[in-house]
Each structure stands twice: as structure tokens, then as C-alpha cells.
Design a protein around this motif. Structure first.
Motif, PDB file in Angstrom:
ATOM      1  N   UNK A 106     -28.807  32.534  31.650  1.00 49.27           N
ATOM      2  CA  UNK A 106     -28.731  31.409  32.579  1.00 49.27           C
ATOM      3  C   UNK A 106     -29.018  30.134  31.792  1.00 49.27           C
ATOM      4  N   UNK A 107     -28.047  29.227  31.735  1.00 45.75           N
ATOM      5  CA  UNK A 107     -28.308  27.915  31.141  1.00 45.75           C
ATOM      6  C   UNK A 107     -28.750  26.972  32.274  1.00 45.75           C
ATOM      7  N   UNK A 108     -29.395  25.884  31.873  1.00 45.11           N
ATOM      8  CA  UNK A 108     -29.929  24.976  32.906  1.00 45.11           C
ATOM      9  C   UNK A 108     -30.954  25.672  33.777  1.00 45.11           C
ATOM     10  N   UNK A 109     -31.651  26.646  33.193  1.00 43.91           N
ATOM     11  CA  UNK A 109     -32.504  27.536  34.000  1.00 43.91           C
ATOM     12  C   UNK A 109     -33.727  26.842  34.582  1.00 43.91           C
ATOM     13  N   UNK A 110     -34.051  25.652  34.097  1.00 38.58           N
ATOM     14  CA  UNK A 110     -35.179  24.921  34.680  1.00 38.58           C
ATOM     15  C   UNK A 110     -34.697  23.882  35.690  1.00 38.58           C
ATOM     16  N   UNK A 111     -33.380  23.821  35.915  1.00 41.03           N
ATOM     17  CA  UNK A 111     -32.817  22.810  36.807  1.00 41.03           C
ATOM     18  C   UNK A 111     -32.737  23.295  38.248  1.00 41.03           C
ATOM     19  N   UNK A 112     -32.183  22.449  39.106  1.00 39.43           N
ATOM     20  CA  UNK A 112     -32.101  22.772  40.539  1.00 39.43           C
ATOM     21  C   UNK A 112     -31.422  24.115  40.766  1.00 39.43           C
ATOM     22  N   UNK A 113     -30.228  24.264  40.204  1.00 29.78           N
ATOM     23  CA  UNK A 113     -29.427  25.455  40.502  1.00 29.78           C
ATOM     24  C   UNK A 113     -29.835  26.618  39.601  1.00 29.78           C
ATOM     25  N   UNK A 114     -29.971  26.342  38.295  1.00 36.71           N
ATOM     26  CA  UNK A 114     -30.282  27.419  37.354  1.00 36.71           C
ATOM     27  C   UNK A 114     -31.592  28.125  37.678  1.00 36.71           C
ATOM     28  N   UNK A 115     -32.594  27.370  38.143  1.00 35.31           N
ATOM     29  CA  UNK A 115     -33.871  28.006  38.494  1.00 35.31           C
ATOM     30  C   UNK A 115     -33.661  28.991  39.649  1.00 35.31           C
ATOM     31  N   UNK A 116     -32.822  28.609  40.598  1.00 35.19           N
ATOM     32  CA  UNK A 116     -32.516  29.500  41.724  1.00 35.19           C
ATOM     33  C   UNK A 116     -31.708  30.706  41.260  1.00 35.19           C
ATOM     34  N   UNK A 117     -30.757  30.468  40.352  1.00 37.22           N
ATOM     35  CA  UNK A 117     -29.961  31.596  39.839  1.00 37.22           C
ATOM     36  C   UNK A 117     -30.896  32.595  39.170  1.00 37.22           C
TER      37      UNK A 117
END
Ligand SMILES: NC(=O)c1ccc[n+]([C@@H]2O[C@H](COP(=O)([O-])OP(=O)(O)OC[C@H]3O[C@@H](n4cnc5c(N)ncnc54)[C@H](OP(=O)(O)O)[C@@H]3O)[C@@H](O)[C@H]2O)c1
Length: 291
Positions: A9-20
Motif C-alpha cells: 500500500x503506497x500513501x499508507x499514512x494518507x486518508x485513503x491508504x490508511x483505510x486500505x
């Protein structure tokens, strides 16, 4: 095709990536690896393998991609420059990618002919992915409900939200719904070459959004209309808002105001089996962020 065993998961600390990341862990059955430039502060759930990496250093991505079957790719750049090496790195390791694109992308229009910069960047990356040989799914979300966190400081400080284009309607989308579709696309067969236009369940003007926040927080909050110039100055003075995105955002809002009211799709429900969450649901989930 074999089962997906490990997802990056990239952007894993962001809005969507954290949810993914969170939803993949909750669903079980796959190993979850999260990419961040700063593992020390990532704060991701137990069971996630957190690795350091930067999408602007594509050569450095090989270690993060080792043994990965599927990738959730979000694009953090205001441009498309590193797309070629990033997609090439994905292609060396993974076989499937779910790309977080944007509803701004218009079908059948070349990247450089897309009407706005957001569509141009995202279509350029989409096209690169489509030509890579990877099995791909594009997620084209409408405006994120999370954008309204830009008002959090004003709401914590008082009862007024100041901004431009209050009459602008948006079909705000909960990041958990984008992630739920992404999880399906990453872990199930049957989503290859799908382009999913994702929206929330209803259009709301910015003035109505502010009213919903007030309802949920239990205190009246009102909208105060600013001119575009005043809103521009306010955003430029906001250290939490990227200066490079101020004009693309306000230009995009001006175009949206002139365009037909945004359409609602049923794609979240069609893919996940659950209806898209409302903006009221989103505010309730984030009430603490508004103080
Ligand atoms: N906001 C909207 O209304 C909207 C609508 C449609 C599409 N989109 C698209 O959605 C995306 C934003 O998603 P989001 O809101 O979930 O993100 P976000 O909350 O803004 O988070 C940004 C993420 O990007 C990562 N990041 C930043 N620079 C990086 C780099 N050089 N290498 C690797 N990772 C980097 C950060 O990770 P670390 O800091 O941990 O490294 C962080 O996880 C954008 O592409 C945007 O265009 C947004």
C-alpha cells in the motif's frame, strides 16, 4: 490466476491508504506491507509490515516490492514526472495494481488535452499503467469528504467557515468507501481493466456541508463567502495547505461551479455490496478532528 498473498500500500499514512491498510488487515488472508517516507511516525496497525520508501526514488522501490503481488498506488505528486520509473518498478515485481486516480479524468481524452491539471496528471499515470502489462483497476473518486478537514482550524476557533464558491455542489465521498473498493480490486479477481467512478450518495453545496458539520457537532456553524482572491490569500497563508495546489483547487472549483451538477454513481454499492456512506456519517466518524 493465483491468489494475491502480499499487497503493498503506497500513501499508507494518507486518508485513503490508511483505510486500505486497515481494511486489508481486518479482512485477513493477505500480508500487508505499507510504504512511507517515515516509518517512525506512521502509526499503522499491528500486523502491517512498514517499509521506508519514496515514490520519487523509483530505483529504491525494488526492496519494498519484493514478493508483492498487488499494489495500491496513490499519486502524491502535482505532476506526472516519476510515472515511468514507478510503473516500471511495479511491473518488475507485481502483477496487479489498483490506482487512485480522480473523477477529473475525462474518458477518451489524451493526458495533455484533459481540461485541468489534476486530470492531466492522473490520466498520464493511468495510461502508463494500461501500457505496462500489469492487471489494472482505476479508481476515479469524486471529491473527498476529508477535504473539509481544511476547515477544522476555523471550526475549532469559532462558528464561521470562510471560503469561496459556497454554492458549489460536491458529491463528497468517505475515504473508507474508496478503500473498500480498492480492497476488492486488489484481492479479488474480476476487476481487471475496470474504471470505477466512485461518488458519495448525494450532492451537497459547501454551505450545506458546513450546516451538516454544525448539526453533528451540536452547535451552529455558518458559511461566510469570500472572493476568490481572499480565499486564495487564506489558503496561501495556511501552512498545512500546499501552495502549489491553491490555484488548481480554486480553478477546479470555478469550473465545477459552471458545470452541470455532479452525478451520483452506485459503484461503491455495486462493488462492495454496501451503500456509500453519507457526508453525515463521515462527519460523525471525524467529529474529534473538528474539536
Ligand atoms: N482530495 C480529493 O478530493 C481527491 C479527489 C480525487 C482524487 N484525489 C487524489 O487522491 C490522492 C490523495 O490521496 P490521500 O488524500 O489519501 O492522500 P493524503 O492524505 O494527502 O496523503 C498523502 C500520502 O502521500 C504519501 N507521500 C507523499 N509524498 C510521497 C512520496 N514522495 N513518496 C511516497 N509517498 C508519498 C504520504 O506518505 P508519507 O508522508 O508517510 O511518506 C501520505 O501517505 C491524490 O492523488 C489526489 O489527487 C483526491
Amino acid at each position: 490466476m493465483g491468489a494475491v498473498r502480499r499487497v503493498l500500500v503506497t500513501g499508507a499514512t494518507g486518508n485513503v491508504g490508511r483505510q486500505v491498510t486497515t481494511q486489508l488487515v481486518a479482512a485477513g488472508g493477505v500480508e500487508v506491507r505499507a510504504l512511507t517516507r517515515c516509518p517512525e511516525t506512521a502509526g499503522l496497525p499491528r500486523g502491517v509490515e512498514v517499509v521506508r520508501g519514496d515514490l520519487s526514488d523509483a530505483d529504491g522501490l525494488d526492496a519494498a516490492l519484493e514478493g508483492v503481488d498487488a499494489v495500491f498506488l496513490m499519486w502524491p505528486f502535482h505532476g506526472c514526472a516519476p510515472a515511468a520509473p514507478v510503473v516500471a518498478a511495479l511491473g518488475r515485481h507485481a502483477r496487479r495494481v489498483a490506482f487512485l486516480s480522480s473523477v477529473s479524468v475525462q474518458d477518451g481524452v489524451e493526458p495533455e488535452a484533459q481540461p485541468g491539471p489534476v486530470g492531466q496528471w492522473h490520466r498520464a499515470v493511468e495510461q502508463r499503467i494500461e501500457r505496462s502489462g500489469l492487471e489494472w483497476t482505476h479508481l476515479r473518486p469524486s471529491t473527498f469528504a476529508a477535504n473539509t478537514l481544511w476547515w477544522a482550524d476555523q471550526i475549532r476557533a469559532g462558528d464561521t467557515v470562510r471560503g469561496a464558491y459556497g454554492a458549489l455542489s460536491m458529491v463528497l465521498l468517505h475515504e473508507a468507501d474508496i478503500a473498500a473498493v480498492a480492497v476488492r480490486a486488489l484481492t479479488e479477481d474480476g476487476h481487471a481493466e475496470a474504471v470505477y467512478t466512485l461518488t458519495g450518495p448525494a450532492a451537497l453545496t459547501q454551505i450545506e456541508q458546513v450546516r451538516v458539520i454544525g448539526d453533528v457537532l451540536g452547535r451552529p456553524i455558518r458559511w461566510e463567502e469570500l472572493s476568490r482572491d481572499a480565499a486564495r490569500r487564506q489558503l496561501l497563508a495556511d501552512d498545512g495547505f500546499p501552495d502549489s495546489f491553491v490555484d488548481p483547487l480554486l480553478d477546479g472549483y470555478a469550473e465545477m461551479l459552471a458545470a452541470p451538477r455532479p452525478a451520483v454513481t452506485g459503484t461503491v454499492a455495486a462493488v462492495t455490496g454496501a451503500p456509500a456512506r453519507t457526508y453525515r456519517d463521515w462527519v460523525a466518524d471525524h467529529a474529534a478532528d473538528f474539536g
